[in-house]
Design a protein around this motif. Structure first.
Motif, PDB file in Angstrom:
ATOM      1  N   LEU A 132     -10.287 -11.280  31.316  1.00 25.26           N
ATOM      2  CA  LEU A 132     -10.555 -12.319  30.326  1.00 25.26           C
ATOM      3  C   LEU A 132     -10.821 -11.669  28.971  1.00 25.26           C
ATOM      4  O   LEU A 132     -11.492 -10.625  28.895  1.00 25.26           O
ATOM      5  CB  LEU A 132     -11.756 -13.165  30.751  1.00 25.26           C
ATOM      6  CG  LEU A 132     -11.555 -14.064  31.979  1.00 25.26           C
ATOM      7  CD1 LEU A 132     -12.860 -14.777  32.332  1.00 25.26           C
ATOM      8  CD2 LEU A 132     -10.437 -15.076  31.734  1.00 25.26           C
ATOM      9  N   PRO A 133     -10.310 -12.243  27.899  1.00 18.85           N
ATOM     10  CA  PRO A 133     -10.445 -11.624  26.570  1.00 18.85           C
ATOM     11  C   PRO A 133     -11.876 -11.268  26.196  1.00 18.85           C
ATOM     12  O   PRO A 133     -12.127 -10.218  25.597  1.00 18.85           O
ATOM     13  CB  PRO A 133      -9.870 -12.691  25.635  1.00 18.85           C
ATOM     14  CG  PRO A 133      -8.888 -13.433  26.478  1.00 18.85           C
ATOM     15  CD  PRO A 133      -9.489 -13.471  27.851  1.00 18.85           C
ATOM     16  N   GLY A 134     -12.820 -12.125  26.557  1.00 17.20           N
ATOM     17  CA  GLY A 134     -14.205 -11.874  26.179  1.00 17.20           C
ATOM     18  C   GLY A 134     -14.862 -10.731  26.931  1.00 17.20           C
ATOM     19  O   GLY A 134     -15.941 -10.274  26.546  1.00 17.20           O
ATOM     20  N   LEU A 135     -14.220 -10.247  28.005  1.00 19.20           N
ATOM     21  CA  LEU A 135     -14.791  -9.163  28.808  1.00 19.20           C
ATOM     22  C   LEU A 135     -14.191  -7.802  28.482  1.00 19.20           C
ATOM     23  O   LEU A 135     -14.723  -6.771  28.904  1.00 19.20           O
ATOM     24  CB  LEU A 135     -14.583  -9.452  30.305  1.00 19.20           C
ATOM     25  CG  LEU A 135     -15.235 -10.714  30.867  1.00 19.20           C
ATOM     26  CD1 LEU A 135     -14.897 -10.867  32.346  1.00 19.20           C
ATOM     27  CD2 LEU A 135     -16.745 -10.684  30.660  1.00 19.20           C
ATOM     28  N   ILE A 136     -13.098  -7.785  27.749  1.00 16.98           N
ATOM     29  CA  ILE A 136     -12.409  -6.521  27.478  1.00 16.98           C
ATOM     30  C   ILE A 136     -13.254  -5.663  26.537  1.00 16.98           C
ATOM     31  O   ILE A 136     -13.656  -6.111  25.461  1.00 16.98           O
ATOM     32  CB  ILE A 136     -11.018  -6.783  26.876  1.00 16.98           C
ATOM     33  CG1 ILE A 136     -10.117  -7.426  27.936  1.00 16.98           C
ATOM     34  CG2 ILE A 136     -10.390  -5.493  26.359  1.00 16.98           C
ATOM     35  CD1 ILE A 136      -8.746  -7.808  27.443  1.00 16.98           C
ATOM     36  N   PRO A 137     -13.546  -4.420  26.932  1.00 16.97           N
ATOM     37  CA  PRO A 137     -14.398  -3.555  26.097  1.00 16.97           C
ATOM     38  C   PRO A 137     -13.628  -2.982  24.914  1.00 16.97           C
ATOM     39  O   PRO A 137     -12.399  -2.857  24.953  1.00 16.97           O
ATOM     40  CB  PRO A 137     -14.815  -2.443  27.066  1.00 16.97           C
ATOM     41  CG  PRO A 137     -13.662  -2.344  28.022  1.00 16.97           C
ATOM     42  CD  PRO A 137     -13.139  -3.750  28.183  1.00 16.97           C
TER      43      PRO A 137
END
Length: 225
Positions: A132-137
């Motif tokens: 998910l985009p919000g989890l990508i570091p």
């Protein structure tokens, strides 16, 4: 973590006329994504974008704001002039925040062990990840302090990534390993050195011939007497 914001302005100037925007310190760009139903032309401050990109890279999800709208985006591409090496255009990608997306994430290598042998060879400097985009570091830290002996390695399966994020490589693929230092190559003689050696050898041969001739004359003189 505080929300990361980059401010933009709507853009009406298109085509070749964007040159005047660049001269004014504005970088033309577009915002696009699966839920936007088209592209939104924008501009951002060129220097601010350069600093922002240097700090956060292309794998950080942030808020792009402009008058009348805002979107959660990644910097998908920064086009650079091949001669001047200055940015000429930027693409902002607005993903579907509820669906997995794939992007490249840089690897950040920590300090090496002072007692380590050989040299550290990095095979991967970035990896493709999905989630998910919000989890990508923004980056993945790699601890190399335990690599001490020649042959010690870190593999994809050893990387620590956020829950819900997968690395799109085989777990056994090598990220970094310690290898022996290459032996120094022998120094080749230069043509000048070879020439000097040949000249010295020729001189030595000439002197030897002269000595032999002198010896022969001396023997002849003794016989005559």
């Amino acid at each position: 973590m505080a929300e990361i914001i980059l401010r933009a302005e709507p853009r009406t100037v298109l085509g070749k006329q964007v040159k005047q925007l660049r001269r004014a310190g504005r970088l033309p760009g577009v915002v696009y994504g699966p839920l936007l139903g088209g592209t939104h032309p924008v501009t951002v401050d060129t220097r601010e974008l350069s600093r922002f990109y240097h700090t956060f890279g292309a794998s950080t999800l942030f808020t792009l704001q402009w008058e009348g709208g805002q979107e959660q985006v990644f910097i998908r591409e920064v086009q650079v002039d091949p001669v001047r090496h200055t940015p000429v255009h930027v693409d902002f990608f607005a993903p579907n925040l509820r669906k997995d997306t794939t992007t490249s994430v840089p690897l950040t290598f920590g300090e090496e062990n002072p007692a380590a042998l050989g040299i550290l060879s990095t095979v991967q400097t970035e990896v493709s990840v999905t989630g998910l985009p919000g989890l990508i570091p923004a980056a993945i830290d790699v601890d190399v302090s335990n690599l001490v002996e020649i042959g010690d390695s870190i593999r994809i399966g050893d990387l620590i990534v956020p829950e819900g994020i997968t690395v799109d490589l085989d777990d056994e693929d090598i990220v970094a390993h310690r290898i022996a230092e290459a032996a120094p190559e022998p120094v080749e003689e230069t043509e000048e050195a070879e020439g000097e050696a040949e000249e010295t050898e020729a001189t030595a041969e000439g002197e030897a011939s002269d000595d032999a001739a002198s010896g022969g004359d001396a023997e002849g003189s003794s016989g005559d007497s």
